[in-house]
Design an enzyme around this catalytic site. Sequence first.
Site, PDB file in Angstrom:
ATOM      1  N   GLU A 196      13.985   1.688  -9.343  1.00  0.00           N
ATOM      2  CA  GLU A 196      12.609   1.238  -9.103  1.00  0.00           C
ATOM      3  C   GLU A 196      12.486  -0.278  -9.258  1.00  0.00           C
ATOM      4  O   GLU A 196      11.779  -0.786 -10.132  1.00  0.00           O
ATOM      5  CB  GLU A 196      11.648   1.963 -10.053  1.00  0.00           C
ATOM      6  CG  GLU A 196      11.600   3.452  -9.789  1.00  0.00           C
ATOM      7  CD  GLU A 196      10.567   4.199 -10.614  1.00  0.00           C
ATOM      8  OE1 GLU A 196      10.171   3.681 -11.670  1.00  0.00           O
ATOM      9  OE2 GLU A 196      10.156   5.289 -10.201  1.00  0.00           O
ATOM     10  N   GLU A 386      13.758  10.919  -7.258  1.00  0.00           N
ATOM     11  CA  GLU A 386      12.902  11.395  -8.346  1.00  0.00           C
ATOM     12  C   GLU A 386      11.631  12.005  -7.781  1.00  0.00           C
ATOM     13  O   GLU A 386      10.986  11.409  -6.912  1.00  0.00           O
ATOM     14  CB  GLU A 386      12.482  10.246  -9.281  1.00  0.00           C
ATOM     15  CG  GLU A 386      13.597   9.665 -10.103  1.00  0.00           C
ATOM     16  CD  GLU A 386      13.107   8.601 -11.085  1.00  0.00           C
ATOM     17  OE1 GLU A 386      11.928   8.644 -11.481  1.00  0.00           O
ATOM     18  OE2 GLU A 386      13.913   7.722 -11.428  1.00  0.00           O
TER      19      GLU A 386
HETATM   20  C1  BGP Z   1      10.293   6.746 -13.114  1.00  0.00           C
HETATM   21  C2  BGP Z   1      11.535   6.328 -13.846  1.00  0.00           C
HETATM   22  C3  BGP Z   1      12.170   7.416 -14.633  1.00  0.00           C
HETATM   23  C4  BGP Z   1      11.242   8.476 -15.163  1.00  0.00           C
HETATM   24  C5  BGP Z   1      10.003   8.759 -14.345  1.00  0.00           C
HETATM   25  C6  BGP Z   1       8.901   9.482 -15.076  1.00  0.00           C
HETATM   26  O1  BGP Z   1       9.505   5.652 -12.905  1.00  0.00           O
HETATM   27  O2  BGP Z   1      12.502   5.842 -12.948  1.00  0.00           O
HETATM   28  O3  BGP Z   1      13.022   6.828 -15.538  1.00  0.00           O
HETATM   29  O4  BGP Z   1      11.107   8.517 -16.490  1.00  0.00           O
HETATM   30  O5  BGP Z   1       9.465   7.608 -13.800  1.00  0.00           O
HETATM   31  O6  BGP Z   1       8.213   8.603 -15.904  1.00  0.00           O
HETATM   32  P1  BGP Z   1       7.816   8.942 -17.387  1.00  0.00           P
HETATM   33  O7  BGP Z   1       9.102   9.266 -18.068  1.00  0.00           O
HETATM   34  O8  BGP Z   1       7.166   7.742 -17.930  1.00  0.00           O
HETATM   35  O9  BGP Z   1       6.931  10.115 -17.288  1.00  0.00           O
END
Ligand code: BGP
Length: 493
Positions: A196, A386
Amino acid sequence: MAKAFPEGFLWGGSTAANQIEGAWNEGGRGPATSDFARLITKEIRDTEGPFDAHVPHNAASKEMVEDMKAHPENWELPKRRGIDFYHTYKEDIALFAEMGFKVFRMSISWSRIFPNGDDLVPNEEGLKFYDAVFDELHKYGIEPLVTLSHFDTPLHLAEVYGGFASRHTVDAFARYAETVIRRYKDKVKYWLTFNEINNVLSNPFTSSGVILPGAPEPNSCNPYLEHWQLKFQAVHNQFVASAAKMGNMLCRLENYAESSKPEDQLQVMFEDHFNWFFTDVQATGEYPYYMQRFFDENGIKIEMGPDDLKLLKEGAVDFITISYYMTYIMRYKGNPVPKPTGRLLSDIKNPHLPKSDWGWVIDPIGFRITLNRIYDRYHKPIFISENGLGAVDHPDAQGRIEDDYRIDYMRAHVEQLREAIADGVDVFGYAWWGPIDLVSSGTSEMTKRYGMIYVDQDDYGHGTGKRSKKKSFYYYKKLIASNGADLENNITY
Ligand code: BGP
Protein backbone atom coordinates in the site's frame (compact mmCIF):
# COMPACT_ATOMS: atom_id res chain seq x y z
CA MET A 1 -23.80 -23.88 -9.99
CA ALA A 2 -22.33 -20.70 -11.37
CA LYS A 3 -19.41 -20.52 -13.75
CA ALA A 4 -16.06 -21.37 -12.21
CA PHE A 5 -13.12 -18.99 -12.17
CA PRO A 6 -10.34 -19.26 -14.76
CA GLU A 7 -8.29 -22.42 -14.48
CA GLY A 8 -5.26 -22.01 -12.26
CA PHE A 9 -6.83 -19.08 -10.41
CA LEU A 10 -4.76 -18.38 -7.31
CA TRP A 11 -6.96 -18.64 -4.22
CA GLY A 12 -5.30 -18.05 -0.91
CA GLY A 13 -4.60 -15.78 2.00
CA SER A 14 -2.52 -12.78 2.87
CA THR A 15 -0.44 -11.70 5.86
CA ALA A 16 2.49 -9.47 6.81
CA ALA A 17 5.58 -10.37 8.82
CA ASN A 18 5.06 -7.63 11.40
CA GLN A 19 1.52 -8.81 12.16
CA ILE A 20 2.24 -12.53 12.53
CA GLU A 21 5.87 -13.43 13.17
CA GLY A 22 6.56 -12.08 16.63
CA ALA A 23 10.07 -13.09 17.78
CA TRP A 24 11.00 -9.46 17.28
CA ASN A 25 14.37 -9.85 18.96
CA GLU A 26 15.15 -13.48 18.05
CA GLY A 27 17.25 -14.99 15.29
CA GLY A 28 19.41 -11.90 14.92
CA ARG A 29 16.49 -9.66 13.90
CA GLY A 30 16.95 -5.92 14.43
CA PRO A 31 14.17 -3.55 15.54
CA ALA A 32 11.71 -2.26 12.97
CA THR A 33 9.24 0.62 12.96
CA SER A 34 6.38 -1.81 13.54
CA ASP A 35 7.87 -2.82 16.90
CA PHE A 36 6.91 0.69 18.03
CA ALA A 37 3.25 0.52 17.02
CA ARG A 38 1.15 0.84 20.11
CA LEU A 39 -2.10 -0.90 20.92
CA ILE A 40 -5.13 1.31 20.35
CA THR A 41 -8.11 -0.38 21.96
CA LYS A 42 -11.72 0.73 21.72
CA GLU A 43 -11.37 2.37 25.15
CA ILE A 44 -8.42 4.40 23.87
CA ARG A 45 -10.31 5.34 20.72
CA ASP A 46 -13.27 6.44 22.81
CA THR A 47 -11.17 8.57 25.14
CA GLU A 48 -8.47 9.93 22.85
CA GLY A 49 -10.54 10.67 19.79
CA PRO A 50 -11.91 9.04 16.69
CA PHE A 51 -8.91 7.13 15.43
CA ASP A 52 -9.14 5.96 11.87
CA ALA A 53 -7.72 2.76 10.64
CA HIS A 54 -4.01 3.38 10.30
CA VAL A 55 -4.30 6.92 11.53
CA PRO A 56 -2.45 7.91 13.51
CA HIS A 57 -0.27 4.93 13.03
CA ASN A 58 0.59 4.28 16.62
CA ALA A 59 3.97 5.97 16.87
CA ALA A 60 5.63 8.56 14.76
CA SER A 61 7.51 11.10 16.77
CA LYS A 62 11.08 10.75 17.97
CA GLU A 63 9.87 11.38 21.51
CA MET A 64 7.47 8.45 21.46
CA VAL A 65 10.04 6.07 20.04
CA GLU A 66 12.59 7.18 22.64
CA ASP A 67 10.07 6.67 25.41
CA MET A 68 9.15 3.22 24.10
CA LYS A 69 12.81 2.28 24.12
CA ALA A 70 13.44 3.62 27.61
CA HIS A 71 10.18 2.46 29.20
CA PRO A 72 8.78 -0.47 27.23
CA GLU A 73 6.85 -1.50 30.35
CA ASN A 74 4.62 1.57 29.89
CA TRP A 75 3.58 0.61 26.40
CA GLU A 76 1.60 -2.23 24.90
CA LEU A 77 3.37 -3.17 21.65
CA PRO A 78 1.61 -6.26 20.24
CA LYS A 79 3.46 -6.44 16.93
CA ARG A 80 6.50 -7.55 18.85
CA ARG A 81 4.73 -10.80 19.63
CA GLY A 82 2.47 -11.16 16.53
CA ILE A 83 0.84 -14.57 16.68
CA ASP A 84 4.19 -16.31 17.05
CA PHE A 85 4.25 -17.52 13.44
CA TYR A 86 8.03 -17.56 13.71
CA HIS A 87 7.60 -20.71 15.81
CA THR A 88 4.24 -22.02 14.54
CA TYR A 89 4.65 -21.65 10.77
CA LYS A 90 4.53 -25.40 10.13
CA GLU A 91 1.25 -25.87 11.93
CA ASP A 92 -0.23 -22.72 10.35
CA ILE A 93 0.82 -23.60 6.82
CA ALA A 94 -0.64 -27.10 7.26
CA LEU A 95 -3.99 -25.43 8.02
CA PHE A 96 -3.71 -23.20 4.93
CA ALA A 97 -2.99 -26.31 2.90
CA GLU A 98 -6.04 -28.02 4.37
CA MET A 99 -8.16 -25.11 3.09
CA GLY A 100 -6.65 -25.75 -0.34
CA PHE A 101 -4.59 -22.57 -0.69
CA LYS A 102 -2.81 -22.11 -4.00
CA VAL A 103 -1.06 -18.92 -2.93
CA PHE A 104 0.17 -17.43 0.32
CA ARG A 105 0.94 -13.73 0.34
CA MET A 106 3.41 -12.88 3.08
CA SER A 107 6.21 -10.43 3.65
CA ILE A 108 9.84 -10.66 4.63
CA SER A 109 10.90 -8.69 7.66
CA TRP A 110 13.73 -6.57 6.26
CA SER A 111 15.38 -6.24 9.68
CA ARG A 112 15.47 -10.02 10.01
CA ILE A 113 17.77 -10.07 6.97
CA PHE A 114 19.62 -6.80 7.55
CA PRO A 115 19.17 -5.95 11.24
CA ASN A 116 20.05 -2.28 10.77
CA GLY A 117 18.75 -2.09 7.25
CA ASP A 118 22.03 -0.98 5.77
CA ASP A 119 24.43 -3.69 6.98
CA LEU A 120 26.72 -5.02 4.29
CA VAL A 121 26.34 -8.69 5.15
CA PRO A 122 22.95 -10.35 5.57
CA ASN A 123 21.92 -12.30 8.65
CA GLU A 124 22.07 -15.96 7.60
CA GLU A 125 19.72 -17.04 10.36
CA GLY A 126 17.04 -14.73 9.01
CA LEU A 127 17.57 -15.99 5.46
CA LYS A 128 17.28 -19.59 6.68
CA PHE A 129 13.97 -18.86 8.35
CA TYR A 130 12.38 -17.83 5.05
CA ASP A 131 14.01 -20.77 3.28
CA ALA A 132 12.18 -22.99 5.72
CA VAL A 133 8.86 -21.13 5.27
CA PHE A 134 9.05 -21.28 1.46
CA ASP A 135 9.99 -24.98 1.56
CA GLU A 136 7.06 -25.68 3.81
CA LEU A 137 4.69 -23.87 1.42
CA HIS A 138 6.05 -25.72 -1.61
CA LYS A 139 5.63 -29.02 0.20
CA TYR A 140 1.88 -28.41 -0.19
CA GLY A 141 2.05 -26.83 -3.63
CA ILE A 142 1.36 -23.34 -2.28
CA GLU A 143 2.97 -20.50 -4.23
CA PRO A 144 4.48 -17.76 -2.06
CA LEU A 145 3.78 -14.18 -3.15
CA VAL A 146 6.16 -12.01 -1.21
CA THR A 147 6.09 -8.34 -0.26
CA LEU A 148 9.53 -6.86 0.35
CA SER A 149 8.39 -4.09 2.63
CA HIS A 150 5.10 -4.26 4.51
CA PHE A 151 5.01 -1.48 7.11
CA ASP A 152 8.23 -2.46 8.88
CA THR A 153 11.22 -0.37 7.89
CA PRO A 154 14.33 -1.16 9.97
CA LEU A 155 14.31 1.32 12.85
CA HIS A 156 17.93 2.35 12.34
CA LEU A 157 17.11 3.63 8.83
CA ALA A 158 14.19 5.59 10.23
CA GLU A 159 16.17 7.13 13.05
CA VAL A 160 19.38 7.93 11.25
CA TYR A 161 18.22 8.69 7.71
CA GLY A 162 14.52 9.48 8.02
CA GLY A 163 13.69 6.30 6.13
CA PHE A 164 12.76 6.71 2.49
CA ALA A 165 13.03 10.48 2.69
CA SER A 166 16.73 9.73 2.05
CA ARG A 167 18.40 8.11 -0.95
CA HIS A 168 20.58 6.17 1.44
CA THR A 169 17.52 4.07 2.25
CA VAL A 170 16.94 3.42 -1.46
CA ASP A 171 20.47 1.98 -1.73
CA ALA A 172 19.95 -0.12 1.38
CA PHE A 173 16.62 -1.36 0.02
CA ALA A 174 18.23 -2.26 -3.30
CA ARG A 175 20.85 -4.37 -1.48
CA TYR A 176 18.14 -6.08 0.56
CA ALA A 177 15.93 -6.70 -2.48
CA GLU A 178 18.81 -8.12 -4.52
CA THR A 179 19.88 -10.35 -1.66
CA VAL A 180 16.51 -11.98 -1.17
CA ILE A 181 15.51 -12.14 -4.82
CA ARG A 182 18.79 -13.90 -5.62
CA ARG A 183 18.60 -16.18 -2.59
CA TYR A 184 15.03 -17.30 -3.28
CA LYS A 185 15.13 -17.30 -7.07
CA ASP A 186 14.00 -20.92 -7.22
CA LYS A 187 11.40 -20.57 -4.50
CA VAL A 188 9.56 -17.30 -5.18
CA LYS A 189 8.02 -16.28 -8.51
CA TYR A 190 5.89 -13.33 -7.43
CA TRP A 191 7.30 -10.28 -5.67
CA LEU A 192 5.69 -7.03 -4.58
CA THR A 193 7.78 -4.08 -3.47
CA PHE A 194 5.94 -1.82 -1.00
CA ASN A 195 2.66 -2.65 0.65
CA GLU A 196 0.00 0.00 0.00
CA ILE A 197 2.56 2.53 -1.17
CA ASN A 198 -0.06 5.30 -0.98
CA ASN A 199 -0.20 4.93 2.79
CA VAL A 200 2.87 7.15 3.07
CA LEU A 201 0.39 10.02 3.09
CA SER A 202 -1.36 8.90 6.26
CA ASN A 203 1.19 6.63 7.82
CA PRO A 204 4.71 7.79 6.94
CA PHE A 205 6.47 6.26 9.94
CA THR A 206 5.66 2.58 9.69
CA SER A 207 5.26 2.46 5.92
CA SER A 208 8.31 4.49 4.93
CA GLY A 209 10.33 5.05 8.08
CA VAL A 210 9.77 8.80 7.88
CA ILE A 211 9.83 10.35 11.34
CA LEU A 212 8.12 13.70 11.05
CA PRO A 213 9.40 16.70 12.93
CA GLY A 214 7.58 17.58 16.15
CA ALA A 215 5.30 15.50 18.31
CA PRO A 216 1.95 14.37 16.95
CA GLU A 217 -0.92 16.42 18.20
CA PRO A 218 -3.03 14.50 20.66
CA ASN A 219 -6.76 14.20 19.97
CA SER A 220 -6.33 14.78 16.31
CA CYS A 221 -7.71 12.38 13.77
CA ASN A 222 -4.67 12.74 11.65
CA PRO A 223 -1.76 14.58 13.18
CA TYR A 224 0.46 13.67 10.28
CA LEU A 225 -1.25 15.61 7.56
CA GLU A 226 0.98 18.23 5.96
CA HIS A 227 4.72 17.66 5.52
CA TRP A 228 3.91 17.11 1.87
CA GLN A 229 7.45 17.78 0.68
CA LEU A 230 8.87 15.01 2.88
CA LYS A 231 6.17 12.53 2.04
CA PHE A 232 6.25 13.03 -1.71
CA GLN A 233 10.04 12.93 -1.68
CA ALA A 234 9.88 9.65 0.25
CA VAL A 235 7.41 8.21 -2.19
CA HIS A 236 9.49 9.28 -5.16
CA ASN A 237 12.43 7.44 -3.61
CA GLN A 238 10.20 4.41 -3.11
CA PHE A 239 9.15 4.56 -6.77
CA VAL A 240 12.81 4.46 -7.75
CA ALA A 241 13.47 1.62 -5.30
CA SER A 242 10.49 -0.21 -6.80
CA ALA A 243 11.53 0.15 -10.40
CA ALA A 244 11.88 -3.49 -11.30
CA LYS A 245 9.72 -6.00 -13.09
CA MET A 246 7.38 -7.00 -10.32
CA GLY A 247 4.11 -5.99 -8.75
CA ASN A 248 3.16 -2.77 -7.03
CA MET A 249 0.61 -2.68 -4.22
CA LEU A 250 -2.03 0.00 -3.89
CA CYS A 251 -4.64 0.48 -1.21
CA ARG A 252 -7.43 1.13 -3.67
CA LEU A 253 -9.80 3.84 -2.53
CA GLU A 254 -12.91 3.93 -4.69
CA ASN A 255 -14.86 7.19 -4.30
CA TYR A 256 -18.49 8.09 -4.91
CA ALA A 257 -19.89 11.62 -5.11
CA GLU A 258 -22.21 12.54 -2.26
CA SER A 259 -24.71 14.04 -4.69
CA SER A 260 -25.16 14.62 -8.39
CA LYS A 261 -23.68 18.12 -8.02
CA PRO A 262 -20.80 18.51 -10.48
CA GLU A 263 -18.72 19.98 -7.63
CA ASP A 264 -18.98 16.73 -5.67
CA GLN A 265 -17.97 14.83 -8.76
CA LEU A 266 -15.01 17.18 -9.13
CA GLN A 267 -13.99 16.26 -5.58
CA VAL A 268 -14.15 12.61 -6.58
CA MET A 269 -11.77 13.43 -9.41
CA PHE A 270 -9.31 15.17 -7.07
CA GLU A 271 -9.35 12.34 -4.55
CA ASP A 272 -9.08 9.78 -7.33
CA HIS A 273 -5.96 11.49 -8.55
CA PHE A 274 -4.34 11.08 -5.15
CA ASN A 275 -5.00 7.36 -5.36
CA TRP A 276 -4.30 6.74 -9.05
CA PHE A 277 -1.08 8.77 -8.81
CA PHE A 278 0.85 5.93 -7.17
CA THR A 279 -0.19 3.26 -9.63
CA ASP A 280 0.01 5.63 -12.58
CA VAL A 281 3.72 6.11 -11.86
CA GLN A 282 4.31 2.45 -11.19
CA ALA A 283 2.31 1.14 -14.12
CA THR A 284 3.26 3.66 -16.79
CA GLY A 285 6.67 4.73 -15.49
CA GLU A 286 5.71 8.41 -15.74
CA TYR A 287 4.57 11.15 -13.39
CA PRO A 288 0.99 11.99 -14.40
CA TYR A 289 0.20 15.53 -15.58
CA TYR A 290 -2.35 16.24 -12.84
CA MET A 291 0.11 16.21 -9.93
CA GLN A 292 2.12 19.15 -11.19
CA ARG A 293 -0.46 21.72 -10.14
CA PHE A 294 -0.66 20.27 -6.64
CA PHE A 295 3.13 20.23 -6.36
CA ASP A 296 3.39 23.84 -7.59
CA GLU A 297 0.67 25.15 -5.32
CA ASN A 298 2.21 23.45 -2.30
CA GLY A 299 5.83 24.22 -3.02
CA ILE A 300 6.73 20.55 -3.44
CA LYS A 301 9.91 19.94 -5.41
CA ILE A 302 10.86 16.34 -5.96
CA GLU A 303 14.60 15.86 -6.09
CA MET A 304 15.40 13.37 -8.79
CA GLY A 305 18.56 11.56 -9.73
CA PRO A 306 19.66 11.90 -13.37
CA ASP A 307 18.40 8.43 -14.30
CA ASP A 308 15.29 8.30 -12.17
CA LEU A 309 12.78 8.87 -14.93
CA LYS A 310 14.49 6.31 -17.14
CA LEU A 311 14.48 3.81 -14.27
CA LEU A 312 10.80 4.39 -13.64
CA LYS A 313 10.02 3.85 -17.29
CA GLU A 314 12.03 0.64 -17.51
CA GLY A 315 10.69 -0.63 -14.22
CA ALA A 316 6.97 -0.32 -14.92
CA VAL A 317 5.17 -3.15 -13.14
CA ASP A 318 4.01 -6.36 -14.79
CA PHE A 319 0.83 -6.69 -12.82
CA ILE A 320 -1.31 -4.54 -10.56
CA THR A 321 -1.86 -5.55 -6.98
CA ILE A 322 -4.49 -3.97 -4.77
CA SER A 323 -6.13 -4.24 -1.43
CA TYR A 324 -9.83 -3.51 -1.40
CA TYR A 325 -11.83 -2.97 1.75
CA MET A 326 -14.36 -0.21 1.18
CA THR A 327 -15.60 2.82 -0.73
CA TYR A 328 -15.75 6.51 0.23
CA ILE A 329 -18.12 9.42 -0.17
CA MET A 330 -16.82 12.76 -1.41
CA ARG A 331 -18.17 16.26 -0.91
CA TYR A 332 -16.77 19.36 -2.60
CA LYS A 333 -14.01 21.07 -0.65
CA GLY A 334 -13.21 23.96 -2.92
CA ASN A 335 -10.76 24.90 -5.61
CA PRO A 336 -7.75 24.86 -6.25
CA VAL A 337 -6.84 21.23 -5.80
CA PRO A 338 -7.57 20.51 -2.13
CA LYS A 339 -5.12 18.44 -0.13
CA PRO A 340 -6.01 14.78 0.25
CA THR A 341 -7.64 13.80 3.50
CA GLY A 342 -5.17 10.98 4.11
CA ARG A 343 -7.95 9.32 6.02
CA LEU A 344 -9.12 5.83 5.49
CA LEU A 345 -12.57 6.38 6.91
CA SER A 346 -14.58 9.14 5.30
CA ASP A 347 -16.45 11.63 7.48
CA ILE A 348 -19.50 11.08 5.37
CA LYS A 349 -21.07 7.68 5.78
CA ASN A 350 -22.82 5.97 2.92
CA PRO A 351 -26.42 5.57 4.13
CA HIS A 352 -27.00 2.66 1.75
CA LEU A 353 -24.30 0.38 3.08
CA PRO A 354 -23.78 -1.66 6.26
CA LYS A 355 -20.64 -1.18 8.32
CA SER A 356 -18.22 -3.49 10.11
CA ASP A 357 -17.63 -3.29 13.88
CA TRP A 358 -14.84 -0.83 13.06
CA GLY A 359 -17.03 1.39 10.89
CA TRP A 360 -15.66 0.17 7.54
CA VAL A 361 -18.48 0.16 5.00
CA ILE A 362 -19.16 -3.14 3.28
CA ASP A 363 -19.51 -2.62 -0.45
CA PRO A 364 -19.10 -5.69 -2.67
CA ILE A 365 -20.43 -3.90 -5.77
CA GLY A 366 -17.74 -1.27 -5.26
CA PHE A 367 -15.27 -4.14 -5.66
CA ARG A 368 -16.57 -4.91 -9.16
CA ILE A 369 -16.55 -1.23 -10.05
CA THR A 370 -13.01 -0.71 -8.85
CA LEU A 371 -11.70 -3.79 -10.67
CA ASN A 372 -13.24 -2.57 -13.91
CA ARG A 373 -11.82 0.90 -13.47
CA ILE A 374 -8.33 -0.39 -12.74
CA TYR A 375 -8.32 -2.72 -15.71
CA ASP A 376 -9.73 -0.04 -17.95
CA ARG A 377 -6.88 2.26 -16.93
CA TYR A 378 -3.90 -0.10 -17.08
CA HIS A 379 -4.81 -3.22 -19.07
CA LYS A 380 -2.54 -5.29 -16.87
CA PRO A 381 -3.41 -8.45 -14.93
CA ILE A 382 -4.65 -7.81 -11.41
CA PHE A 383 -3.96 -9.69 -8.20
CA ILE A 384 -6.18 -9.01 -5.17
CA SER A 385 -3.70 -9.15 -2.35
CA GLU A 386 -6.12 -8.14 0.39
CA ASN A 387 -9.84 -8.21 1.01
CA GLY A 388 -11.48 -9.19 4.26
CA LEU A 389 -13.63 -8.39 7.25
CA GLY A 390 -12.33 -7.47 10.70
CA ALA A 391 -14.93 -8.49 13.27
CA VAL A 392 -15.31 -9.43 16.91
CA ASP A 393 -15.71 -13.20 17.21
CA HIS A 394 -17.48 -14.88 20.10
CA PRO A 395 -16.50 -18.52 20.62
CA ASP A 396 -19.34 -20.62 22.11
CA ALA A 397 -18.93 -22.89 25.13
CA GLN A 398 -17.17 -25.49 22.97
CA GLY A 399 -14.91 -22.83 21.47
CA ARG A 400 -16.66 -22.96 18.08
CA ILE A 401 -17.16 -19.80 16.04
CA GLU A 402 -20.10 -19.57 13.68
CA ASP A 403 -18.91 -16.59 11.69
CA ASP A 404 -21.65 -16.33 9.09
CA TYR A 405 -21.00 -12.57 8.89
CA ARG A 406 -17.52 -13.34 7.57
CA ILE A 407 -18.88 -15.94 5.16
CA ASP A 408 -21.50 -13.44 3.90
CA TYR A 409 -18.78 -10.87 3.29
CA MET A 410 -16.59 -13.32 1.44
CA ARG A 411 -19.43 -14.70 -0.62
CA ALA A 412 -20.63 -11.26 -1.68
CA HIS A 413 -17.15 -10.12 -2.65
CA VAL A 414 -16.28 -13.30 -4.52
CA GLU A 415 -19.60 -13.02 -6.40
CA GLN A 416 -18.69 -9.52 -7.52
CA LEU A 417 -15.18 -10.64 -8.39
CA ARG A 418 -16.73 -13.27 -10.62
CA GLU A 419 -18.87 -10.57 -12.23
CA ALA A 420 -15.80 -8.43 -12.86
CA ILE A 421 -14.05 -11.37 -14.50
CA ALA A 422 -17.16 -11.96 -16.60
CA ASP A 423 -16.98 -8.25 -17.54
CA GLY A 424 -13.58 -9.09 -19.02
CA VAL A 425 -11.26 -7.96 -16.23
CA ASP A 426 -8.09 -10.06 -16.04
CA VAL A 427 -7.74 -11.10 -12.38
CA PHE A 428 -5.39 -13.97 -11.59
CA GLY A 429 -5.71 -14.37 -7.85
CA TYR A 430 -7.54 -13.50 -4.67
CA ALA A 431 -5.92 -13.56 -1.24
CA TRP A 432 -8.15 -13.10 1.77
CA TRP A 433 -6.58 -10.72 4.25
CA GLY A 434 -5.72 -12.48 7.49
CA PRO A 435 -6.75 -16.12 6.93
CA ILE A 436 -5.51 -16.64 10.46
CA ASP A 437 -6.30 -14.08 13.20
CA LEU A 438 -3.42 -11.64 13.46
CA VAL A 439 -2.45 -8.34 15.02
CA SER A 440 -4.31 -5.45 13.36
CA SER A 441 -2.20 -3.12 11.32
CA GLY A 442 -4.03 0.06 12.24
CA THR A 443 -4.77 -0.51 15.91
CA SER A 444 -2.55 -3.46 16.88
CA GLU A 445 -5.61 -5.19 18.35
CA MET A 446 -6.19 -8.94 18.29
CA THR A 447 -9.86 -8.27 18.93
CA LYS A 448 -10.21 -7.24 15.29
CA ARG A 449 -10.23 -10.69 13.76
CA TYR A 450 -10.10 -11.48 10.07
CA GLY A 451 -9.24 -15.17 10.22
CA MET A 452 -10.89 -18.41 9.23
CA ILE A 453 -8.51 -19.81 11.82
CA TYR A 454 -9.04 -18.60 15.37
CA VAL A 455 -6.02 -17.81 17.53
CA ASP A 456 -6.59 -17.95 21.27
CA GLN A 457 -4.83 -14.72 22.16
CA ASP A 458 -6.12 -11.35 23.31
CA ASP A 459 -4.93 -7.77 22.81
CA TYR A 460 -2.46 -8.12 25.67
CA GLY A 461 -1.00 -11.44 24.55
CA HIS A 462 -2.94 -13.53 27.06
CA GLY A 463 -4.20 -16.92 25.89
CA THR A 464 -2.91 -20.31 24.85
CA GLY A 465 -2.16 -19.32 21.26
CA LYS A 466 -4.08 -22.43 20.20
CA ARG A 467 -5.40 -22.47 16.63
CA SER A 468 -8.94 -23.67 15.83
CA LYS A 469 -11.17 -23.73 12.76
CA LYS A 470 -14.08 -21.33 12.45
CA LYS A 471 -17.10 -22.09 10.28
CA SER A 472 -15.59 -19.91 7.54
CA PHE A 473 -12.63 -22.31 7.37
CA TYR A 474 -14.91 -24.98 5.89
CA TYR A 475 -16.67 -22.47 3.68
CA TYR A 476 -13.46 -21.19 2.09
CA LYS A 477 -12.24 -24.75 1.68
CA LYS A 478 -15.37 -25.67 -0.26
CA LEU A 479 -15.22 -22.47 -2.29
CA ILE A 480 -11.62 -23.16 -3.33
CA ALA A 481 -12.34 -26.82 -4.07
CA SER A 482 -15.02 -25.73 -6.55
CA ASN A 483 -12.76 -23.01 -7.98
CA GLY A 484 -15.24 -20.37 -6.89
CA ALA A 485 -18.27 -22.02 -8.49
CA ASP A 486 -19.92 -23.13 -5.26
CA LEU A 487 -20.63 -20.12 -3.07
CA GLU A 488 -23.58 -21.63 -1.20
CA ASN A 489 -23.33 -21.31 2.58
CA ASN A 490 -24.65 -24.78 3.39
CA ILE A 491 -21.89 -25.75 5.79
CA THR A 492 -22.76 -27.94 8.76
CA TYR A 493 -20.37 -27.01 11.49
C1 BGP B 1 -4.15 -3.05 5.02
C2 BGP B 1 -2.79 -3.52 5.42
C3 BGP B 1 -2.78 -4.80 6.18
C4 BGP B 1 -4.00 -5.08 7.01
C5 BGP B 1 -5.31 -4.50 6.51
C6 BGP B 1 -6.41 -4.42 7.53
O1 BGP B 1 -4.14 -1.70 4.85
O2 BGP B 1 -1.97 -3.70 4.29
O3 BGP B 1 -1.56 -4.89 6.82
O4 BGP B 1 -3.82 -5.08 8.34
O5 BGP B 1 -5.14 -3.25 5.96
O6 BGP B 1 -6.20 -3.34 8.38
P1 BGP B 1 -6.36 -3.41 9.94
O7 BGP B 1 -5.42 -4.49 10.37
O8 BGP B 1 -6.00 -2.09 10.46
O9 BGP B 1 -7.77 -3.79 10.17
